[in-house]
Design a protein around this motif. Structure first.
Motif, PDB file in Angstrom:
ATOM      1  N   GLU A   6      55.871  48.149  47.543  1.00  0.00           N
ATOM      2  CA  GLU A   6      55.415  47.737  49.036  1.00  0.00           C
ATOM      3  C   GLU A   6      55.921  48.816  50.137  1.00  0.00           C
ATOM      4  OE1 GLU A   6      57.433  44.037  46.898  1.00  0.00           O
ATOM      5  OE2 GLU A   6      57.589  46.210  46.986  1.00  0.00           O
ATOM      6  N   SER A   7      55.097  48.831  51.014  1.00  0.00           N
ATOM      7  CA  SER A   7      55.609  49.820  52.142  1.00  0.00           C
ATOM      8  C   SER A   7      55.315  49.060  53.671  1.00  0.00           C
ATOM      9  CB  SER A   7      55.003  50.920  52.258  1.00  0.00           C
ATOM     10  OG  SER A   7      53.347  51.028  52.152  1.00  0.00           O
ATOM     11  N   GLY A   8      55.595  49.671  54.683  1.00  0.00           N
ATOM     12  CA  GLY A   8      55.565  49.076  56.116  1.00  0.00           C
ATOM     13  C   GLY A   8      56.406  48.303  56.810  1.00  0.00           C
ATOM     14  N   GLY A   9      57.492  48.153  55.913  1.00  0.00           N
ATOM     15  CA  GLY A   9      58.780  47.391  56.834  1.00  0.00           C
ATOM     16  C   GLY A   9      59.225  48.386  57.778  1.00  0.00           C
ATOM     17  N   GLY A  10      60.058  47.660  58.441  1.00  0.00           N
ATOM     18  CA  GLY A  10      60.770  48.195  59.566  1.00  0.00           C
ATOM     19  C   GLY A  10      61.436  47.285  60.724  1.00  0.00           C
ATOM     20  N   ALA A  24      49.208  48.641  43.780  1.00  0.00           N
ATOM     21  CA  ALA A  24      49.219  48.561  42.593  1.00  0.00           C
ATOM     22  C   ALA A  24      49.147  50.217  42.153  1.00  0.00           C
ATOM     23  CB  ALA A  24      48.177  47.886  41.951  1.00  0.00           C
ATOM     24  N   SER A  25      49.893  50.541  40.841  1.00  0.00           N
ATOM     25  CA  SER A  25      49.948  51.722  40.388  1.00  0.00           C
ATOM     26  C   SER A  25      49.929  51.395  38.796  1.00  0.00           C
ATOM     27  CB  SER A  25      51.222  52.353  40.437  1.00  0.00           C
ATOM     28  OG  SER A  25      51.398  53.572  39.920  1.00  0.00           O
ATOM     29  N   GLY A  26      48.887  52.018  38.076  1.00  0.00           N
ATOM     30  CA  GLY A  26      48.873  51.685  36.734  1.00  0.00           C
ATOM     31  C   GLY A  26      47.772  50.654  36.149  1.00  0.00           C
ATOM     32  N   PHE A  27      47.249  49.494  37.131  1.00  0.00           N
ATOM     33  CA  PHE A  27      46.603  48.487  36.788  1.00  0.00           C
ATOM     34  C   PHE A  27      45.919  48.126  38.270  1.00  0.00           C
ATOM     35  CE2 PHE A  27      48.777  45.075  39.057  1.00  0.00           C
ATOM     36  CZ  PHE A  27      49.885  45.515  39.270  1.00  0.00           C
ATOM     37  N   THR A  28      44.584  47.274  37.829  1.00  0.00           N
ATOM     38  CA  THR A  28      43.765  47.078  38.713  1.00  0.00           C
ATOM     39  C   THR A  28      44.222  45.906  39.376  1.00  0.00           C
ATOM     40  OG1 THR A  28      41.960  48.368  37.497  1.00  0.00           O
ATOM     41  CG2 THR A  28      41.402  46.695  39.070  1.00  0.00           C
ATOM     42  N   LEU A  29      44.213  45.817  40.790  1.00  0.00           N
ATOM     43  CA  LEU A  29      44.926  44.573  41.391  1.00  0.00           C
ATOM     44  C   LEU A  29      43.840  43.689  41.661  1.00  0.00           C
ATOM     45  CD1 LEU A  29      47.599  44.486  42.600  1.00  0.00           C
ATOM     46  CD2 LEU A  29      46.895  45.052  44.844  1.00  0.00           C
ATOM     47  N   ASP A  30      42.719  43.890  41.548  1.00  0.00           N
ATOM     48  CA  ASP A  30      41.722  42.810  41.929  1.00  0.00           C
ATOM     49  C   ASP A  30      41.775  41.732  40.620  1.00  0.00           C
ATOM     50  OD1 ASP A  30      38.620  44.563  41.434  1.00  0.00           O
ATOM     51  OD2 ASP A  30      40.323  44.722  40.457  1.00  0.00           O
ATOM     52  N   TYR A  31      42.268  42.141  39.632  1.00  0.00           N
ATOM     53  CA  TYR A  31      42.278  40.964  38.477  1.00  0.00           C
ATOM     54  C   TYR A  31      43.408  39.956  38.597  1.00  0.00           C
ATOM     55  CZ  TYR A  31      39.112  44.294  35.829  1.00  0.00           C
ATOM     56  OH  TYR A  31      37.967  45.016  35.543  1.00  0.00           O
ATOM     57  N   TYR A  32      44.073  40.212  39.801  1.00  0.00           N
ATOM     58  CA  TYR A  32      45.313  39.315  40.142  1.00  0.00           C
ATOM     59  C   TYR A  32      45.486  38.776  41.136  1.00  0.00           C
ATOM     60  CZ  TYR A  32      47.171  42.035  36.080  1.00  0.00           C
ATOM     61  OH  TYR A  32      47.373  42.374  34.933  1.00  0.00           O
ATOM     62  N   SER A  33      46.100  37.529  41.251  1.00  0.00           N
ATOM     63  CA  SER A  33      46.265  36.889  42.805  1.00  0.00           C
ATOM     64  C   SER A  33      47.609  37.324  43.281  1.00  0.00           C
ATOM     65  CB  SER A  33      46.531  35.223  42.493  1.00  0.00           C
ATOM     66  OG  SER A  33      45.328  34.820  41.994  1.00  0.00           O
ATOM     67  N   ILE A  34      47.685  37.744  44.390  1.00  0.00           N
ATOM     68  CA  ILE A  34      48.856  38.562  45.038  1.00  0.00           C
ATOM     69  C   ILE A  34      49.477  37.657  45.899  1.00  0.00           C
ATOM     70  CG2 ILE A  34      49.896  40.485  46.220  1.00  0.00           C
ATOM     71  CD1 ILE A  34      48.377  40.975  43.313  1.00  0.00           C
ATOM     72  N   VAL A  35      50.929  37.328  45.807  1.00  0.00           N
ATOM     73  CA  VAL A  35      51.681  36.605  46.459  1.00  0.00           C
ATOM     74  C   VAL A  35      52.582  37.471  47.486  1.00  0.00           C
ATOM     75  CG1 VAL A  35      53.501  36.016  44.994  1.00  0.00           C
ATOM     76  CG2 VAL A  35      53.190  34.662  47.014  1.00  0.00           C
ATOM     77  N   TRP A  36      53.038  37.212  48.670  1.00  0.00           N
ATOM     78  CA  TRP A  36      53.885  37.738  49.459  1.00  0.00           C
ATOM     79  C   TRP A  36      55.146  36.800  49.462  1.00  0.00           C
ATOM     80  CZ3 TRP A  36      54.952  42.739  51.127  1.00  0.00           C
ATOM     81  CH2 TRP A  36      53.598  43.742  51.062  1.00  0.00           C
ATOM     82  N   PHE A  37      56.480  37.260  49.112  1.00  0.00           N
ATOM     83  CA  PHE A  37      57.525  36.426  49.203  1.00  0.00           C
ATOM     84  C   PHE A  37      58.402  36.957  50.199  1.00  0.00           C
ATOM     85  CE2 PHE A  37      57.329  33.448  45.749  1.00  0.00           C
ATOM     86  CZ  PHE A  37      56.555  34.036  44.748  1.00  0.00           C
ATOM     87  N   ARG A  38      59.400  36.292  50.735  1.00  0.00           N
ATOM     88  CA  ARG A  38      60.292  36.804  51.577  1.00  0.00           C
ATOM     89  C   ARG A  38      61.659  36.430  51.325  1.00  0.00           C
ATOM     90  NH1 ARG A  38      58.506  34.688  57.596  1.00  0.00           N
ATOM     91  NH2 ARG A  38      59.198  32.939  57.346  1.00  0.00           N
ATOM     92  N   GLN A  39      62.748  37.002  51.374  1.00  0.00           N
ATOM     93  CA  GLN A  39      64.258  36.311  51.379  1.00  0.00           C
ATOM     94  C   GLN A  39      65.084  37.002  52.347  1.00  0.00           C
ATOM     95  OE1 GLN A  39      65.648  36.745  47.508  1.00  0.00           O
ATOM     96  NE2 GLN A  39      66.975  34.856  47.755  1.00  0.00           N
ATOM     97  N   ALA A  40      65.483  36.170  52.946  1.00  0.00           N
ATOM     98  CA  ALA A  40      66.580  36.182  54.141  1.00  0.00           C
ATOM     99  C   ALA A  40      68.032  36.106  53.619  1.00  0.00           C
ATOM    100  CB  ALA A  40      66.408  35.488  55.268  1.00  0.00           C
ATOM    101  N   ALA A  75      39.006  48.746  46.760  1.00  0.00           N
ATOM    102  CA  ALA A  75      38.759  50.355  46.711  1.00  0.00           C
ATOM    103  C   ALA A  75      40.382  50.897  46.867  1.00  0.00           C
ATOM    104  CB  ALA A  75      37.915  50.935  47.509  1.00  0.00           C
ATOM    105  N   LYS A  76      40.971  50.340  47.447  1.00  0.00           N
ATOM    106  CA  LYS A  76      42.404  51.126  47.476  1.00  0.00           C
ATOM    107  C   LYS A  76      43.391  50.441  46.665  1.00  0.00           C
ATOM    108  CE  LYS A  76      41.799  52.633  52.424  1.00  0.00           C
ATOM    109  NZ  LYS A  76      42.251  52.743  53.816  1.00  0.00           N
ATOM    110  N   ASN A  77      43.011  49.259  46.042  1.00  0.00           N
ATOM    111  CA  ASN A  77      44.048  48.814  45.063  1.00  0.00           C
ATOM    112  C   ASN A  77      45.208  48.177  45.807  1.00  0.00           C
ATOM    113  OD1 ASN A  77      44.125  47.879  42.299  1.00  0.00           O
ATOM    114  ND2 ASN A  77      45.217  49.669  41.620  1.00  0.00           N
ATOM    115  N   THR A  78      44.976  47.774  46.912  1.00  0.00           N
ATOM    116  CA  THR A  78      46.120  47.263  47.941  1.00  0.00           C
ATOM    117  C   THR A  78      45.688  46.127  48.425  1.00  0.00           C
ATOM    118  OG1 THR A  78      46.573  49.636  48.339  1.00  0.00           O
ATOM    119  CG2 THR A  78      47.506  48.227  50.069  1.00  0.00           C
ATOM    120  N   VAL A  79      47.077  45.239  48.648  1.00  0.00           N
ATOM    121  CA  VAL A  79      47.000  44.042  49.455  1.00  0.00           C
ATOM    122  C   VAL A  79      47.983  44.221  50.723  1.00  0.00           C
ATOM    123  CG1 VAL A  79      47.577  41.724  49.508  1.00  0.00           C
ATOM    124  CG2 VAL A  79      46.437  42.602  47.422  1.00  0.00           C
TER     125      VAL A  79
END
Length: 124
Positions: A6-10, A24-40, A75-79
């Motif tokens: 992850e990146s982009g926080g601030g 994603a590194s080392g695998f193809t992200l479009d084969y997966y569902s992706i969730v964003w979690f947060r924890q305060a 194309a960028k393997n990114t969510v």
């Protein structure tokens, strides 16, 4: 190495915007569902948004509907998680996770990969 990064926080003021990335590194992200979690601090982890691998449908917690948008660039393997109108209660560590089960966005069962997290702080 198979991982999510992850990146982009601030730190932003209330009403500001941030865009988080989950690459994603080392695998193809479009084969997966992706969730964003947060924890305060002192709170349980919360599912914020999810994008399904099966039909591309998107899901949002009520607390972020209308303010956050999840999207994927295969194309960028990114969510991405675009966050607008940020509030102090959005503060926390944001994690992305990947799952390949059909109903992953319904309950996040079967997570296969986790990211290390990125801090988001909303404060005046």
């Amino acid at each position: 190495q198979l991982q999510l990064v992850e990146s982009g926080g601030g730190s932003v003021q209330p009403g500001g915007s941030l865009r988080l990335s989950c690459a994603a590194s080392g695998f193809t992200l479009d084969y997966y569902s992706i969730v964003w979690f947060r924890q305060a601090p002192g709170k349980e982890r919360e599912g914020v948004s999810c994008i399904s691998r099966s039909d591309g449908s998107t899901h949002y917690a009520d607390s972020v509907k209308g303010r956050f948008t999840i999207s994927r660039d295969n194309a960028k393997n990114t969510v991405y998680l675009q966050m607008h109108s940020l509030k102090p209660e959005d503060t926390g560590v944001y994690y992305c996770a990947a799952g390949e089960t059909y109903y992953y966005c319904s309950g996040y069962v079967g997570t296969k990969y986790w990211g290390q997290g990125t801090q988001v702080t909303v404060s005046s």
